[in-house]
Enzyme design. Structure first.
Site, PDB file in Angstrom:
ATOM      1  N   SER A   1      37.696  44.115  42.021  1.00  0.00           N
ATOM      2  CA  SER A   1      37.457  43.735  43.405  1.00  0.00           C
ATOM      3  C   SER A   1      38.101  42.373  43.688  1.00  0.00           C
ATOM      4  O   SER A   1      39.288  42.198  43.505  1.00  0.00           O
ATOM      5  CB  SER A   1      35.944  43.736  43.674  1.00  0.00           C
ATOM      6  OG  SER A   1      35.649  43.578  45.038  1.00  0.00           O
TER       7      SER A   1
ATOM      8  N   HIS B   1      39.792  47.890  45.194  1.00  0.00           N
ATOM      9  CA  HIS B   1      39.205  48.766  46.210  1.00  0.00           C
ATOM     10  C   HIS B   1      39.122  48.018  47.533  1.00  0.00           C
ATOM     11  O   HIS B   1      39.397  46.825  47.604  1.00  0.00           O
ATOM     12  CB  HIS B   1      37.834  49.298  45.776  1.00  0.00           C
ATOM     13  CG  HIS B   1      36.774  48.249  45.620  1.00  0.00           C
ATOM     14  ND1 HIS B   1      35.504  48.527  45.164  1.00  0.00           N
ATOM     15  CD2 HIS B   1      36.771  46.901  45.847  1.00  0.00           C
ATOM     16  CE1 HIS B   1      34.782  47.429  45.128  1.00  0.00           C
ATOM     17  NE2 HIS B   1      35.528  46.432  45.538  1.00  0.00           N
TER      18      HIS B   1
END
Length: 210
Positions: free
Chosen positions: A106, A131
Site C-alpha cells: 500500500s 492497490h
C-alpha cells in the site's frame, strides 16, 4: 493483547561508542541515524510520519548533498500520513535511497518507489503489494458523496505518482491497482517499482583495497 511494535521498541538495544571525550550510549536507531539511515517499520500513521519527516529534514540540514537511506518494512497505512513522507522526500535536497526488507504494501510501496532513480532496491525475499486507496464513511448522504469524490481524486493522484516513478502508462497502473496486487522482488523490478534486487551489500572501495 499488547502491541508487538511497542513491545519491540521497549527492547531496543543500546550501543556504546568510544569518542575522544569518553563513552557515549545511543539507542540503535539513533546510532543508525548518525549514518543517515532511517527506518519505516510498521503501519504508516501520523506519529510515524512526523518522526520520519523530522529525521529527513534534520539530515538535510546536516548535509544537503549526502544520500539518505530509507529502510522500509511496512503494511501501509493512512494515505495522508504517507503523502507527508512522500512530499518531504521529494522536497529535500539530498537524494533518498529506498530499500524494502520484509514487505512494502500500500503506502509502503509508494514510498519505496519514490526513492531517487537508480537507488530503489529490494531484498530478494521481500513482498511488494499495490492497490487503490480505501475508506469508510458515515453521516449525511451529501457528506458521504463528498468523501467519495475526494477518495476518487486521491486514487487518481496516487495513480499519477506511480506513473511518474515506474514509467508505466496510466491505464496499466489503474488496472494493476484496481485490486490487491502482490509482487515478488523480481516482479517489482520488472514493473518499475524498484531498480534492482540485491542479495549482498556491495563492497566499499576500502574493503576492496584491503
Amino acid at each position: 493483547m499488547s502491541d508487538p511494535i511497542k513491545t519491540a521498541l521497549s527492547l531496543v538495544p543500546m550501543v556504546i561508542e568510544q569518542t575522544n571525550r569518553g563513552e557515549r550510549a545511543y539507542d540503535i536507531f539513533s546510532r543508525l541515524l548518525k549514518e543517515r539511515i532511517i527506518f519505516i517499520n510498521g503501519p504508516v500513521e501520523d506519529g510515524m510520519a512526523m518522526l520520519v519527516c523530522a529525521q529527513l529534514l534534520f539530515l538535510e540540514a546536516e548535509n544537503p548533498k549526502k544520500e539518505i537511506s530509507l529502510y522500509i518494512n511496512s503494511p501501509g497505512g493512512v494515505v495522508t500520513s504517507g503523502m507527508a513522507i512522500y512530499d518531504t522526500m521529494q522536497f529535500i535536497r539530498p537524494p533518498v535511497s529506498t530499500l524494502c526488507m520484509g514487505q512494502a504494501a500500500s503506502m509502503g510501496s509508494l514510498l519505496l518507489t519514490a526513492g531517487a532513480k537508480g537507488h530503489r532496491f529490494t531484498l530478494p525475499n521481500a513482498r511488494i503489494m499495490v492497490h487503490q486507496p480505501s475508506g469508510g464513511f458515515q453521516g449525511q448522504a451529501s457528506d458521504i458523496e463528498r468523501h467519495a469524490q475526494d477518495i476518487i481524486k486521491m486514487k487518481q493522484r496516487l495513480n499519477e505518482i506511480y506513473v511518474q516513478h515506474t514509467g508505466q502508462n496510466y491505464d496499466v497502473i489503474e488496472r494493476t491497482l484496481d485490486r490487491d496486487h502482490f509482487m515478488t522482488a523480481e516482479e517489482a523490478k520488472q514493473f518499475g517499482l524498484v531498480d534492482d534486487v540485491i542479495q549482498y551489500r556491495a563492497e566499499t572501495e576500502k574493503e576492496e583495497k584491503d
